[in-house]
Design an enzyme around this catalytic site. Structure first.
Site, PDB file in Angstrom:
ATOM      1  N   HIS A 236       0.834  -1.199   0.000  1.00  0.00           N
ATOM      2  CA  HIS A 236       0.000   0.000   0.000  1.00  0.00           C
ATOM      3  C   HIS A 236       0.869   1.248   0.000  1.00  0.00           C
ATOM      4  O   HIS A 236       2.074   1.172   0.215  1.00  0.00           O
ATOM      5  CB  HIS A 236      -0.958   0.023   1.199  1.00  0.00           C
TER       6      HIS A 236
ATOM      7  N   HIS B  36       4.452  11.459  -6.519  1.00  0.00           N
ATOM      8  CA  HIS B  36       3.065  11.285  -6.941  1.00  0.00           C
ATOM      9  C   HIS B  36       2.745   9.800  -7.047  1.00  0.00           C
ATOM     10  O   HIS B  36       3.633   8.965  -7.075  1.00  0.00           O
ATOM     11  CB  HIS B  36       2.800  11.981  -8.282  1.00  0.00           C
TER      12      HIS B  36
ATOM     13  N   GLU C 169      -3.725   3.962   1.394  1.00  0.00           N
ATOM     14  CA  GLU C 169      -4.111   4.166   2.791  1.00  0.00           C
ATOM     15  C   GLU C 169      -4.271   5.659   3.048  1.00  0.00           C
ATOM     16  O   GLU C 169      -3.340   6.440   2.833  1.00  0.00           O
ATOM     17  CB  GLU C 169      -3.036   3.605   3.717  1.00  0.00           C
TER      18      GLU C 169
ATOM     19  N   GLU D 117      -1.014  11.148 -11.021  1.00  0.00           N
ATOM     20  CA  GLU D 117      -0.758  11.125 -12.465  1.00  0.00           C
ATOM     21  C   GLU D 117      -1.770  10.203 -13.154  1.00  0.00           C
ATOM     22  O   GLU D 117      -2.035   9.097 -12.675  1.00  0.00           O
ATOM     23  CB  GLU D 117       0.654  10.620 -12.744  1.00  0.00           C
TER      24      GLU D 117
END
Length: 120
Positions: free
Chosen positions: A7, A73, A54, A115
């Site tokens: 994550h 990003h 998360e 993105e």
């Protein structure tokens, strides 16, 4: 030994606002939630991969997070790039476009850049 992605985390100031944004902008849904004294963790899933985003909500936090120059990003691939671009334009969350590379970025309510990449 092998490692796999699990994550990625973003800290958010308004959990519901962020949940609404990620649902509308990217179709992410809550996979699980952890409630503890002082904080809440919500894991968002895309329904296709095991990777989750998360969202950490610190209950007493009031000031915006310092994201520095935002040179990091998270990227998402989308099949219908033009439809995604229209949606994000209507939402007013497009913050940067790079037509030469065929990509653009959207900004979430806390200033994180995401993105958007067409499926190739």
């Amino acid at each position: 030994m092998s490692f796999r992605f699990n994550h990625f985390n973003f800290n958010v100031l308004d959990l519901q606002k962020s949940l609404d944004f990620y649902k509308k902008a990217l179709g992410l849904t809550e996979a699980r939630r952890v409630e503890r004294e002082g904080f809440t963790l919500v894991y968002l899933a895309d329904g296709e991969t095991s990777f989750t985003l998360e969202l950490t909500y610190l209950h007493d936090r009031k000031e915006r997070y310092d994201l520095g120059e935002c040179e990091f990003h998270l990227a998402f691939t989308v099949k219908d790039f033009e439809a995604a671009r229209r949606l994000h334009g209507e939402m007013g969350c497009v913050c940067y476009e790079n037509p030469d590379m065929g990509i653009y970025f959207i900004e979430d309510p806390d200033g994180y850049w995401l993105e958007i990449v067409p499926e190739r």
